[in-house]
Enzyme design. Structure first.
Site, short mmCIF file in Angstrom:
data_model
loop_
_atom_site.label_atom_id
_atom_site.label_comp_id
_atom_site.label_asym_id
_atom_site.label_seq_id
_atom_site.Cartn_x
_atom_site.Cartn_y
_atom_site.Cartn_z
CG ASP A 13 -1.87 -1.20 1.20
OD1 ASP A 13 -2.18 -1.70 0.11
OD2 ASP A 13 -2.23 -1.68 2.30
CE LYS A 16 2.26 -2.33 -4.37
NZ LYS A 16 2.00 -1.97 -2.98
N GLY A 40 -4.63 -4.24 -3.80
CA GLY A 40 -5.63 -3.20 -4.09
C GLY A 40 -4.85 -1.96 -4.46
CG HIS A 41 -2.10 -1.89 -7.00
ND1 HIS A 41 -1.18 -2.40 -7.86
CD2 HIS A 41 -1.82 -2.46 -5.79
CE1 HIS A 41 -0.37 -3.24 -7.22
NE2 HIS A 41 -0.76 -3.31 -5.97
CD GLN A 223 0.69 -8.89 -2.75
OE1 GLN A 223 1.33 -9.55 -3.53
NE2 GLN A 223 -0.55 -8.53 -3.01
P1 GDP Z 1 -0.89 0.42 -3.54
O1 GDP Z 1 -1.46 -0.87 -3.11
O2 GDP Z 1 0.59 0.49 -3.31
O3 GDP Z 1 -1.24 0.81 -4.95
O4 GDP Z 1 -1.52 1.54 -2.59
P2 GDP Z 1 -3.07 1.63 -2.12
O5 GDP Z 1 -3.88 2.11 -3.26
O6 GDP Z 1 -3.51 0.39 -1.45
O7 GDP Z 1 -2.95 2.72 -0.97
C1 GDP Z 1 -2.43 3.98 -1.19
C2 GDP Z 1 -3.51 5.00 -0.80
O8 GDP Z 1 -2.93 6.27 -0.68
C3 GDP Z 1 -4.60 5.16 -1.84
O9 GDP Z 1 -5.80 5.50 -1.21
C4 GDP Z 1 -4.09 6.31 -2.70
O10 GDP Z 1 -5.16 7.03 -3.33
C5 GDP Z 1 -3.47 7.17 -1.64
N1 GDP Z 1 -2.30 7.97 -2.07
C6 GDP Z 1 -1.33 7.66 -2.97
N2 GDP Z 1 -0.38 8.63 -2.98
C7 GDP Z 1 -0.77 9.55 -2.07
C8 GDP Z 1 -0.19 10.77 -1.60
O11 GDP Z 1 0.88 11.18 -2.00
N3 GDP Z 1 -0.88 11.44 -0.62
C9 GDP Z 1 -2.07 11.00 -0.12
N4 GDP Z 1 -2.66 11.72 0.82
N5 GDP Z 1 -2.64 9.86 -0.55
C10 GDP Z 1 -1.99 9.14 -1.50
P1 IMO Z 2 -0.97 -4.14 -2.30
O1 IMO Z 2 -0.54 -4.66 -3.64
C1 IMO Z 2 -1.01 -4.66 2.03
C2 IMO Z 2 -1.06 -8.77 3.56
C3 IMO Z 2 -2.32 -9.23 4.26
C4 IMO Z 2 -1.73 -10.23 5.22
C5 IMO Z 2 -0.61 -10.88 4.41
C6 IMO Z 2 -1.00 -12.18 3.74
O2 IMO Z 2 -2.27 -3.43 -2.32
O3 IMO Z 2 0.13 -3.38 -1.65
P2 IMO Z 2 -2.55 -12.84 1.68
O4 IMO Z 2 -3.96 -12.47 1.34
O5 IMO Z 2 -1.56 -12.42 0.65
O6 IMO Z 2 -2.40 -14.27 2.05
O7 IMO Z 2 -2.22 -12.02 3.03
O8 IMO Z 2 -0.25 -9.93 3.42
N1 IMO Z 2 -1.28 -8.22 2.19
C7 IMO Z 2 -1.22 -6.93 1.88
N2 IMO Z 2 -1.04 -5.85 2.67
N3 IMO Z 2 -1.13 -4.51 0.70
C8 IMO Z 2 -1.28 -5.59 -0.11
O9 IMO Z 2 -1.27 -5.49 -1.45
C9 IMO Z 2 -1.37 -6.86 0.48
N4 IMO Z 2 -1.56 -8.11 0.00
C10 IMO Z 2 -1.49 -8.94 1.06
O10 IMO Z 2 -2.95 -8.16 4.92
O11 IMO Z 2 -1.13 -9.58 6.31
MG MG Z 3 -2.95 -1.59 -1.78
#
Ligand code: GDP
Ligand code: IMO
Ligand code: MG
Length: 428
Positions: A13, A16, A40-41, A223
């Site tokens: 998270d 990416k 979840g991107h 991840q």
């Molecule tokens: P990913 O899994 O690495 O793609 O990241 P996620 O989407 O799960 O979580 C990142 C969260 O931070 C999302 O809700 C994005 O919309 C938000 N986000 C990304 N970059 C920024 C930033 O620079 N500032 C803020 N406030 N939110 C951001």
């Molecule tokens: P993105 O791509 C954050 C965590 C789960 C759990 C562990 C194992 O959005 O960054 P799994 O379902 O893979 O067997 O869970 O890994 N986990 C993540 N945490 N971002 C993710 O993906 C994750 N994908 C799995 O919360 O601790």
């Molecule tokens: Mg994510």
């Protein structure tokens, strides 16, 4: 040409999706190489928000090819939902989304096993996303799995039934859980039709051919490196290699084909699910980070655990990945803080060390912090690096020095254009 890689340096998270979407215009192909719907991107642009789980984050960029690589585990039900959302948004994906035949399929009984195994672990649960990731990779390495290429074979149904029967036998090890298998299977078989309608490719030939034609390719990690099956905080990890090495096996490219490795870290740190997290703040500051950063899982909605940035941890994952440039996201979340902390070393086992111990769970690790003055102002009007407040630049440049890799981008908000490019200083 070489493949550039974008991946998360923490526990996932890191942002990416946003960075891949931003950079995608510089590439011809974006490819996912591991993970599955546990990811979840989030992408935000023109006031709209999309969360992608299986589909690469280049899908919103016209003419760009998106490949779901062989290292991914794919649940056709999730894929169908994502495709429906794209269609509703008017995105034409049909000739731009390719699926590797060797990608493994997540079956409904994989999700059932994931849920049952987690329930049986009680307090020791991994905190899995319950998407069936672990059981599917287990069947892959156990040489039992079903792959995308199998769905068009005459014996597919037979193989499916045999594996399902095995899963149901395994279920006897676990307490019963609430799961409507029949309904899930119905959805699964219906969604297989959608998967059949997509273009399937031998991903390894596709990617290597593209490389030989000088196509620009970006591999999108899911991840984060601390969730890597080999080098993460085992057993509190996911079941794939999330590090750069995973690109080679997850797409079928040789190590010498890897180009830039762009590592992403938040300006602080989060983790969702169980497992060690040395800089976690189980106090008001942690809650403030969660609130300001809206730290709730993009896949499960669970609150993310929050803490300060951890430099020993980052140096470790930079080493594992061969990171050539750093992207810092969510710096705006620190706007309100008077003082910002960064862990520069760990105190454990009677000594101070900047190395991670064999098992972070074994020690009560006390981070050694360095404090930085906050800037306590909005970054909204900053579009150039020099327009950032001095305290923010000082924080970033100090991080850069302590980590030893140049920062090339700083993200100041969730929207696509809230990104500041930073020039790399010439080394004299
Ligand atoms: P990913 O899994 O690495 O793609 O990241 P996620 O989407 O799960 O979580 C990142 C969260 O931070 C999302 O809700 C994005 O919309 C938000 N986000 C990304 N970059 C920024 C930033 O620079 N500032 C803020 N406030 N939110 C951001
Ligand atoms: P993105 O791509 C954050 C965590 C789960 C759990 C562990 C194992 O959005 O960054 P799994 O379902 O893979 O067997 O869970 O890994 N986990 C993540 N945490 N971002 C993710 O993906 C994750 N994908 C799995 O919360 O601790
Ligand atoms: Mg994510």
């Amino acid at each position: 040409m070489r493949i550039d890689v974008i991946l998360g340096l923490q526990w996932g998270d890191e942002g990416k999706g946003k960075i891949v979407d931003y950079l995608a215009t510089q590439y011809d192909i974006v490819a996912r190489f591991q993970g599955g719907p546990n990811a979840g991107h989030t992408l935000k642009f023109d006031g709209k928000k999309f969360v992608l789980h299986t589909i690469p984050s280049g899908i919103f960029r016209e003419n760009l090819i998106n490949l779901i690589g062989n290292g991914v585990v794919l649940d056709p039900i999730t894929l169908q939902k994502e495709l429906n959302a794209l269609r509703e948004a008017g995105v034409h994906y049909s000739n731009r989304l390719l699926v590797a035949r060797k990608a493994h399929l997540i079956m409904p009984t994989h999700r059932l096993l994931d849920a049952a195994s987690e329930a049986a672990k009680g307090h020791a649960k991994i905190g899995s996303t319950l998407k069936g990731i672990g059981p599917t990779y287990m069947d892959k390495t156990g040489r039992n799995g079903l792959r995308v290429g199998d769905i068009n074979r005459a014996n597919f149904q037979e193989k499916y039934e045999a594996l399902k029967a095995k899963h149901l036998t395994l279920m006897q090890l676990y307490p019963a859980i609430d799961f409507n298998l029949e309904a899930e299977e119905e959805k699964w078989f219906a969604s297989l039709e959608i998967l059949r309608s997509l273009q399937h490719v031998d991903g390894e030939y596709f990617i290597n051919q593209a490389l030989s034609e000088d196509k620009r390719i970006l591999a999108e990690g899911a991840q984060g490196s601390m969730l890597d099956i080999d080098f993460g905080t085992y057993p509190y990890v996911t079941s794939s290699n999330t590090i750069t090495a995973g690109v080679c096996t997850g797409l079928g490219v040789a190590p010498d084909k890897i180009g830039q490795v762009i590592g992403i870290t938040k300006a602080y740190c989060t983790r969702v699910g169980s497992g060690p997290f040395p800089t976690e703040l189980e106090n008001e500051t942690g809650e403030l980070l969660r609130k300001e950063g809206q730290e709730f899982g993009a896949t499960t909605g669970r609150p993310r655990r929050c803490g300060w940035i951890d430099l020993p941890q980052l140096r470790y994952t930079i080493m594992l990945n061969g990171v050539t440039q750093l992207v810092i996201t969510k710096i705006d979340v620190l706007n309100i803080f008077n003082t910002i902390e960064a862990a520069t070393a760990y105190r454990y086992d009677g000594k101070i060390s900047d190395q991670l111990p064999y098992d972070l769970c074994d020690f009560n690790i006390e981070p050694v912090y360095k404090s930085f003055p906050g800037w306590q102002q909005s970054l909204e009007n900053a579009s150039d690096y020099d327009e950032l407040p001095l305290a923010a630049r000082t924080y970033l440049e100090k991080l850069e020095d302590l980590i030893g890799v140049p920062i090339t981008m700083v993200s100041t908000g969730p929207e696509r254009n809230q990104l500041i490019l930073k020039e790399v200083k010439e080394v004299v």
